[in-house]
Design an enzyme around this catalytic site. Structure first.
Site, mmCIF file in Angstrom:
data_model
loop_
_atom_site.group_PDB
_atom_site.id
_atom_site.type_symbol
_atom_site.label_atom_id
_atom_site.label_comp_id
_atom_site.label_asym_id
_atom_site.label_seq_id
_atom_site.Cartn_x
_atom_site.Cartn_y
_atom_site.Cartn_z
ATOM 1 C CG ASP A 127 -2.250 0.726 0.928
ATOM 2 O OD1 ASP A 127 -2.151 1.849 0.403
ATOM 3 O OD2 ASP A 127 -3.342 0.240 1.244
ATOM 4 C CG HIS B 81 -0.953 1.517 -3.204
ATOM 5 N ND1 HIS B 81 -2.196 1.201 -2.731
ATOM 6 C CD2 HIS B 81 -0.519 0.402 -3.848
ATOM 7 C CE1 HIS B 81 -2.509 -0.043 -3.066
ATOM 8 N NE2 HIS B 81 -1.497 -0.554 -3.740
#
Ligand SMILES: *[C@@H]1O[C@H](CO)[C@@H](O)[C@H](O)[C@H]1NC(C)=O
Ligand SMILES: *[C@@H]1O[C@H](CO)[C@@H](O)[C@H](O)[C@H]1NC(C)=O
Ligand SMILES: *[C@@H]1O[C@H](CO)[C@@H](O)[C@H](O)[C@H]1NC(C)=O
Ligand SMILES: *[C@@H]1O[C@H](CO)[C@@H](O)[C@H](O)[C@H]1NC(C)=O
Length: 400
Positions: A224, A247
């Site tokens: 993430d 991310h």
């Protein structure tokens, strides 16, 4: 006179500081002497807590909790609690700290499951060493995929002032690896944070309600956000981060559930994104209020990033109608950003029709697409200026 006094005090204090190097001044507290086993399976939590109570309760030298190398200490969820008597406290992690391997083996004091190891209200804390923090996340990720999202943060720092975290290896957290919450004046450097690309919500570092945080020289590969900056945070400087997979480095998401959220003075510089889904990202939920402003992303290298530059002021637009409030986004600069994207839409500025995004500055950008087509930019209600940019972001209009 005053400066002479200061100088004298400085000489005296530096000598006191030198004194702390001597090992037998009663300031080192080794978990082994408190009965920790270090075999990786025995629960060593009690030994750690006992050692911590002594570290926290002394004023002698710089009290240091020693976690020696060559051993693996299994810890149940626990809290290192302050305030402590000394104004500086050290936690030296040379060995490995591991969570229980099976979910069934975790012992919780309550059912909130927010964190595995928590550091709370400790001022002048330095956590360092070449050791490894292993959150044993694999069974938790599986549980998440089976529909249970209640998982703990590995290392959580709450209400710590003048904090430093350095040189550690953090791996496989059940959820985010490090959370910095309600802290002031922290320096985080030389860490490696690693979890598989497909592990859910395994953010590297999450920052919330904190100010004056300096982050430098981190290598983060997770499932993430490498770093996420959440509400109540300001004066956050991030440099020298190698991010990916992951991310990206994100501001937000802000304003979830109608929250009033503020973030300002965030500066991200000299970072590299490799194979990440996003690079420089700001995301806010419809229905929230507050602002995200004075944010710069500067000297950024991109290697096959999916969404290199992205502002999304309509994160999850379906929940709220057009009368909803919006988190204001303004004074955002993207300067000197180079490299490749796997998409053709390399700059996405998706702002709300009512409030828009103001003073967005794009300067010296060159992002080519490895998809083969011409890269392009898209803007909705985004205002500001663009110069020396490929692709051209002329959709940024100056009129409001
Ligand atoms: C900030 O924290 C560092 C330790 O990380 C400390 O040396 C310094 O004095 C602190 N500064 C302020 C203004 O509190
Ligand atoms: C950056 O951090 C790594 C550990 O992740 C360390 O080996 C290296 O020496 C650090 N570089 C600098 C310039 O401090
Ligand atoms: C943070 O970054 C900004 C912008 O680059 C810079 O002006 C400021 O001095 C930095 N602050 C610290 C404490 O490094
Ligand atoms: C952008 O970068 C590519 C690849 O490095 C280069 O070939 C191209 O000339 C650059 N374009 C501009 C406008 O600087």
């Amino acid at each position: 006179m005053k400066s002479l006094f200061t100088l004298l005090m400085f000489v005296i204090t530096s000598q006191c500081l030198c004194g702390r190097i001597t090992p037998d001044d009663g300031s080192n507290f080794n978990v082994l002497t408190y009965g920790a086993n270090g075999d990786g399976n025995t629960d060593d939590s009690n030994a750690f807590v006992k050692a911590w109570n002594d570290v926290c309760g002394t004023t002698q030298g710089t009290p240091t909790l020693i976690i020696p190398e060559g051993k693996t200490f299994m810890l149940q969820p626990l809290s290192f609690q302050g305030p402590c008597k000394s104004t500086t406290i050290q936690v030296e992690v040379k060995g490995t700290i591991t969570a229980p391997k099976d979910i069934e083996a975790w012992k919780w004091k309550d059912n909130k499951r927010r964190s595995w190891v928590q550091f709370s209200k400790i001022n002048g804390l330095a956590v360092y060493g070449e050791g490894t923090i292993d959150g044993q996340g694999a069974p938790w990720w599986k549980k998440y995929h089976d529909g249970d999202s209640n998982r703990p943060t590995a290392f959580q720092f709450i209400g710590c002032e003048s904090l430093t975290i350095s040189n550690l290896n953090h791996i496989n957290s059940p959820r985010n690896h490090i959370s910095i919450d309600s802290c002031k004046n922290a320096s985080i450097s030389n860490l490696q944070i690693i979890a598989p690309e497909n592990s859910p919500n395994t953010d590297g570092i999450d920052i919330a309600s904190s100010s004056n945080i300096i982050i430098n020289n981190l290598s983060i590969k997770t499932g993430d956000d490498c770093i996420a900056i959440n509400s109540g945070s300001n004066f956050i400087n991030i440099t020298g981060v190698l991010c990916g997979p992951g991310h990206g480095i994100s501001v937000g998401s802000l304003g979830k559930g109608g929250e009033y959220a503020t973030v300002e003075e965030v500066h991200v510089k000299d970072c590299t994104f490799t194979g990440t889904t996003n690079g420089a990202r700001i995301k806010t939920w419809k229905g929230g209020s507050g602002y995200a402003r004075k944010i710069t992303y500067e000297n950024i290298k991109l290697v096959e990033v999916k969404n290199p530059i992205i502002i999304n002021q309509n994160y999850n637009p379906h929940i709220y109608d057009s009368s909803s409030e919006v988190v204001k986004v303004s004074d955002v600069t993207f300067l000197n950003i180079h490299g490749t994207s796997v998409n053709e839409n390399t700059v996405q500025l998706n702002c709300d029709p009512k409030i828009g995004c103001d003073n967005i500055i794009i300067d010296h950008i060159n992002i080519t697409s490895v998809a083969g087509g011409e890269p392009h930019a898209s803007c909705t209600n985004a205002h500001g200026t663009c110069s020396s940019s490929y692709p051209d972001v002329s959709c940024l209009s100056d009129n409001k």
